[in-house]
Structure formats: C-alpha cells, structure tokens
Design a protein around this motif. Structure first.
Motif, short mmCIF file in Angstrom:
data_model
loop_
_atom_site.label_atom_id
_atom_site.label_comp_id
_atom_site.label_asym_id
_atom_site.label_seq_id
_atom_site.Cartn_x
_atom_site.Cartn_y
_atom_site.Cartn_z
N LEU A 135 0.83 -1.21 0.00
CA LEU A 135 0.00 0.00 0.00
C LEU A 135 0.87 1.25 0.00
O LEU A 135 0.62 2.19 -0.77
N VAL A 136 1.89 1.26 0.83
CA VAL A 136 2.79 2.42 0.87
C VAL A 136 3.47 2.59 -0.48
O VAL A 136 3.60 3.72 -0.98
N GLY A 137 3.89 1.50 -1.10
CA GLY A 137 4.52 1.58 -2.42
C GLY A 137 3.57 2.15 -3.46
O GLY A 137 3.96 2.99 -4.28
N THR A 138 2.33 1.71 -3.42
CA THR A 138 1.34 2.21 -4.37
C THR A 138 1.09 3.71 -4.16
O THR A 138 1.01 4.47 -5.12
N LEU A 139 0.97 4.12 -2.90
CA LEU A 139 0.76 5.54 -2.61
C LEU A 139 1.96 6.37 -3.05
O LEU A 139 1.80 7.48 -3.57
N LEU A 140 3.16 5.84 -2.86
CA LEU A 140 4.37 6.56 -3.27
C LEU A 140 4.41 6.71 -4.79
O LEU A 140 4.69 7.79 -5.30
N LYS A 141 4.09 5.63 -5.50
CA LYS A 141 4.08 5.71 -6.97
C LYS A 141 3.04 6.73 -7.44
O LYS A 141 3.30 7.51 -8.36
N GLY A 142 1.87 6.72 -6.81
CA GLY A 142 0.84 7.69 -7.17
C GLY A 142 1.29 9.11 -6.92
O GLY A 142 1.03 10.01 -7.73
N SER A 143 1.95 9.34 -5.80
CA SER A 143 2.43 10.68 -5.48
C SER A 143 3.48 11.15 -6.47
O SER A 143 3.47 12.30 -6.92
N VAL A 144 4.40 10.26 -6.82
CA VAL A 144 5.44 10.62 -7.79
C VAL A 144 4.81 10.91 -9.14
O VAL A 144 5.16 11.90 -9.81
N TYR A 145 3.87 10.09 -9.56
CA TYR A 145 3.19 10.30 -10.85
C TYR A 145 2.46 11.64 -10.85
O TYR A 145 2.52 12.39 -11.82
N SER A 146 1.79 11.94 -9.75
CA SER A 146 1.07 13.21 -9.64
C SER A 146 2.04 14.38 -9.71
O SER A 146 1.77 15.39 -10.38
N LEU A 147 3.18 14.26 -9.06
CA LEU A 147 4.18 15.33 -9.08
C LEU A 147 4.74 15.52 -10.49
O LEU A 147 4.91 16.65 -10.95
N VAL A 148 4.99 14.42 -11.19
CA VAL A 148 5.50 14.51 -12.56
C VAL A 148 4.48 15.21 -13.46
O VAL A 148 4.83 16.09 -14.25
N LEU A 149 3.21 14.83 -13.34
CA LEU A 149 2.17 15.47 -14.14
C LEU A 149 2.04 16.95 -13.81
O LEU A 149 1.88 17.80 -14.70
N GLN A 150 2.13 17.28 -12.53
CA GLN A 150 2.02 18.67 -12.10
C GLN A 150 3.16 19.49 -12.69
O GLN A 150 2.95 20.60 -13.20
N ARG A 151 4.36 18.96 -12.63
CA ARG A 151 5.51 19.70 -13.18
C ARG A 151 5.40 19.83 -14.70
O ARG A 151 5.78 20.85 -15.26
N ARG A 152 4.90 18.79 -15.37
CA ARG A 152 4.73 18.85 -16.82
C ARG A 152 3.73 19.95 -17.18
O ARG A 152 3.95 20.71 -18.12
N GLN A 153 2.64 20.05 -16.42
CA GLN A 153 1.63 21.07 -16.69
C GLN A 153 2.22 22.46 -16.46
O GLN A 153 1.96 23.40 -17.23
#
Length: 85
Positions: free
Chosen positions: A59-77
C-alpha cells in the motif's frame, strides 16, 4: 583455477558466493529467532504477521508511486504553461 575462468564466469561465481553467505546469515538469524522465542509462536502466526506487513508495504509503495506520478504530471503542466505564456 581463476586464470582458466572468463571474467563473466568469475563474476557469476562471486555472486553465488555472496548469495551463499547471505543465505547462511539468514539461516543463522532464523535459528536465533527460533531459539530466543520464549513463547511458542507457530509459524502460521508469524506468516500471517508477515503477510500483514507485506500488504502494508504494498500500500505504501502504491501511494508513493501515485504521489510521484502526480508530481510529474504537475511539473509537466507547469512547464507547458510557462512555454505557452
């Protein structure tokens, strides 16, 4: 004998040696755990506890991956906004 082996063969043998050392260390750790256990804890109880820990780590791994993905998308935007401005 080392001169007869290729570099790849030497590397593979070294890795097997390290693996054997780690497995021996794990074996002694498990033996210590079994010897020091004052309670009669069954292997099923330990296995159930390990499974619970595994689920939490997943669960922690999944949440971490989601957070990193969200951060990458935010920076791309943000980058696209600055390029479009």
């Amino acid at each position: 004998m080392r001169e007869e082996l290729s570099l790849l063969q030497q590397n593979v043998l070294e890795r097997y040696q390290k693996l054997a050392e780690v497995l021996h260390s794990l074996d002694s750790t498990v033996k210590q755990f079994n010897d020091s256990s004052s309670e009669n804890v069954s292997s099923e109880v330990v296995l159930q506890q390990i499974r619970e820990i595994e689920v939490k780590i997943g669960l922690v791994g999944t949440l971490l991956k989601g957070s990193v993905y969200s951060l990458v998308l935010q920076r791309r935007q943000e980058l696209e906004r600055t390029l479009n401005s």
